[in-house]
Design a protein around this motif. Structure first.
Motif, PDB file in Angstrom:
ATOM      1  N   UNK A  61       0.827  -1.204   0.000  1.00 45.15           N
ATOM      2  CA  UNK A  61       0.000   0.000   0.000  1.00 45.15           C
ATOM      3  C   UNK A  61       0.861   1.254   0.000  1.00 45.15           C
ATOM      4  N   UNK A  62       1.874   1.290   0.850  1.00 42.46           N
ATOM      5  CA  UNK A  62       2.746   2.474   0.925  1.00 42.46           C
ATOM      6  C   UNK A  62       3.459   2.723  -0.398  1.00 42.46           C
ATOM      7  N   UNK A  63       3.898   1.645  -1.060  1.00 40.41           N
ATOM      8  CA  UNK A  63       4.568   1.800  -2.346  1.00 40.41           C
ATOM      9  C   UNK A  63       3.584   2.322  -3.403  1.00 40.41           C
ATOM     10  N   UNK A  64       2.359   1.803  -3.401  1.00 39.69           N
ATOM     11  CA  UNK A  64       1.350   2.302  -4.338  1.00 39.69           C
ATOM     12  C   UNK A  64       1.067   3.780  -4.078  1.00 39.69           C
ATOM     13  N   UNK A  65       0.950   4.141  -2.816  1.00 38.06           N
ATOM     14  CA  UNK A  65       0.687   5.537  -2.460  1.00 38.06           C
ATOM     15  C   UNK A  65       1.821   6.441  -2.940  1.00 38.06           C
ATOM     16  N   UNK A  66       3.046   5.987  -2.777  1.00 36.53           N
ATOM     17  CA  UNK A  66       4.221   6.758  -3.194  1.00 36.53           C
ATOM     18  C   UNK A  66       4.313   6.864  -4.715  1.00 36.53           C
ATOM     19  N   UNK A  67       4.048   5.754  -5.424  1.00 33.85           N
ATOM     20  CA  UNK A  67       4.267   5.718  -6.871  1.00 33.85           C
ATOM     21  C   UNK A  67       3.098   6.237  -7.697  1.00 33.85           C
ATOM     22  N   UNK A  68       1.876   5.905  -7.322  1.00 27.87           N
ATOM     23  CA  UNK A  68       0.733   6.316  -8.143  1.00 27.87           C
ATOM     24  C   UNK A  68      -0.131   7.378  -7.479  1.00 27.87           C
ATOM     25  N   UNK A  69       0.043   7.568  -6.163  1.00 25.04           N
ATOM     26  CA  UNK A  69      -0.726   8.585  -5.451  1.00 25.04           C
ATOM     27  C   UNK A  69      -0.660   9.957  -6.097  1.00 25.04           C
ATOM     28  N   UNK A  70       0.536  10.439  -6.457  1.00 30.43           N
ATOM     29  CA  UNK A  70       0.627  11.775  -7.074  1.00 30.43           C
ATOM     30  C   UNK A  70      -0.162  11.893  -8.387  1.00 30.43           C
ATOM     31  N   UNK A  71      -0.235  10.818  -9.160  1.00 32.17           N
ATOM     32  CA  UNK A  71      -0.990  10.853 -10.412  1.00 32.17           C
ATOM     33  C   UNK A  71      -2.496  10.920 -10.132  1.00 32.17           C
ATOM     34  N   UNK A  72      -2.945  10.138  -9.158  1.00 35.58           N
ATOM     35  CA  UNK A  72      -4.361  10.169  -8.783  1.00 35.58           C
ATOM     36  C   UNK A  72      -4.757  11.544  -8.240  1.00 35.58           C
ATOM     37  N   UNK A  73      -3.865  12.175  -7.502  1.00 33.31           N
ATOM     38  CA  UNK A  73      -4.157  13.478  -6.905  1.00 33.31           C
ATOM     39  C   UNK A  73      -4.416  14.538  -7.968  1.00 33.31           C
ATOM     40  N   UNK A  74      -3.868  14.353  -9.159  1.00 32.96           N
ATOM     41  CA  UNK A  74      -4.083  15.296 -10.253  1.00 32.96           C
ATOM     42  C   UNK A  74      -5.438  15.097 -10.923  1.00 32.96           C
ATOM     43  N   UNK A  75      -6.062  13.955 -10.696  1.00 36.42           N
ATOM     44  CA  UNK A  75      -7.356  13.657 -11.302  1.00 36.42           C
ATOM     45  C   UNK A  75      -8.492  14.195 -10.446  1.00 36.42           C
ATOM     46  N   UNK A  76      -9.640  14.340 -11.067  1.00 37.04           N
ATOM     47  CA  UNK A  76     -10.810  14.833 -10.362  1.00 37.04           C
ATOM     48  C   UNK A  76     -11.158  13.936  -9.169  1.00 37.04           C
ATOM     49  N   UNK A  77     -11.025  12.627  -9.341  1.00 34.10           N
ATOM     50  CA  UNK A  77     -11.371  11.690  -8.268  1.00 34.10           C
ATOM     51  C   UNK A  77     -10.373  11.732  -7.112  1.00 34.10           C
ATOM     52  N   UNK A  78      -9.148  12.172  -7.387  1.00 36.71           N
ATOM     53  CA  UNK A  78      -8.128  12.276  -6.351  1.00 36.71           C
ATOM     54  C   UNK A  78      -7.623  10.929  -5.853  1.00 36.71           C
ATOM     55  N   UNK A  79      -6.706  10.979  -4.915  1.00 36.43           N
ATOM     56  CA  UNK A  79      -6.163   9.776  -4.274  1.00 36.43           C
ATOM     57  C   UNK A  79      -7.148   9.335  -3.206  1.00 36.43           C
ATOM     58  N   UNK A  80      -7.600   8.103  -3.312  1.00 37.40           N
ATOM     59  CA  UNK A  80      -8.569   7.562  -2.371  1.00 37.40           C
ATOM     60  C   UNK A  80      -7.942   6.361  -1.654  1.00 37.40           C
ATOM     61  N   UNK A  81      -7.281   6.611  -0.522  1.00 39.40           N
ATOM     62  CA  UNK A  81      -6.552   5.537   0.149  1.00 39.40           C
ATOM     63  C   UNK A  81      -7.425   4.344   0.537  1.00 39.40           C
ATOM     64  N   UNK A  82      -8.656   4.590   0.940  1.00 42.78           N
ATOM     65  CA  UNK A  82      -9.531   3.472   1.325  1.00 42.78           C
ATOM     66  C   UNK A  82      -9.835   2.577   0.124  1.00 42.78           C
ATOM     67  N   UNK A  83     -10.008   3.164  -1.040  1.00 44.63           N
ATOM     68  CA  UNK A  83     -10.285   2.388  -2.251  1.00 44.63           C
ATOM     69  C   UNK A  83      -9.063   1.557  -2.623  1.00 44.63           C
TER      70      UNK A  83
END
Length: 124
Positions: A61-83
């Protein structure tokens, strides 16, 4: 193996179900190690989510958050850690993990066996 078009839908489902039930789904493939272009060697192992230790699952999870989190944050849906956490903890989840010499995980991919458009597929 028979041409995929010659297999019935039921036969295809049986292949997918058998792969999904396998304790070590890639046991027949030669994937035990990987040598990088720089010469570093990594041990590879494959596990079903149910056989992963809690520490490694937390690391994924931490690696996913580090690697893809920034890309999701740029999207309208944002980074959704629970998802993302929910995705990583699905019963169908399989992980291929690379470990360094110190037996620390350094990379992973998650995959599943499924059906799509009537064909057997492997989603990475």
């Amino acid at each position: 193996m028979t041409n995929r078009d010659d297999l019935s839908s039921a036969a295809k489902h049986k292949f997918v179900e058998a792969a999904a039930r396998a304790k070590v789904p890639l046991e027949t493939l030669p994937y035990e190690s990987y040598k990088s272009p720089s010469g570093e060697e990594f041990k590879l192992y494959c596990r079903a989510k149910s056989d992963m230790d809690a520490k490694t699952l937390k690391w994924t999870f931490k690696l996913a958050e580090q690697n893809v989190g920034p890309f999701y944050k740029q999207l309208k849906m944002g980074w959704q850690p629970k998802v993302k956490h929910s995705e990583l903890n699905k019963n169908w989840a399989r992980f291929l993990v690379a470990q360094n010499d110190q037996k620390q995980p350094v990379a992973y991919t998650m995959f599943r066996f499924d059906m799509d458009g009537g064909d057997c597929v492997l989603y990475w």
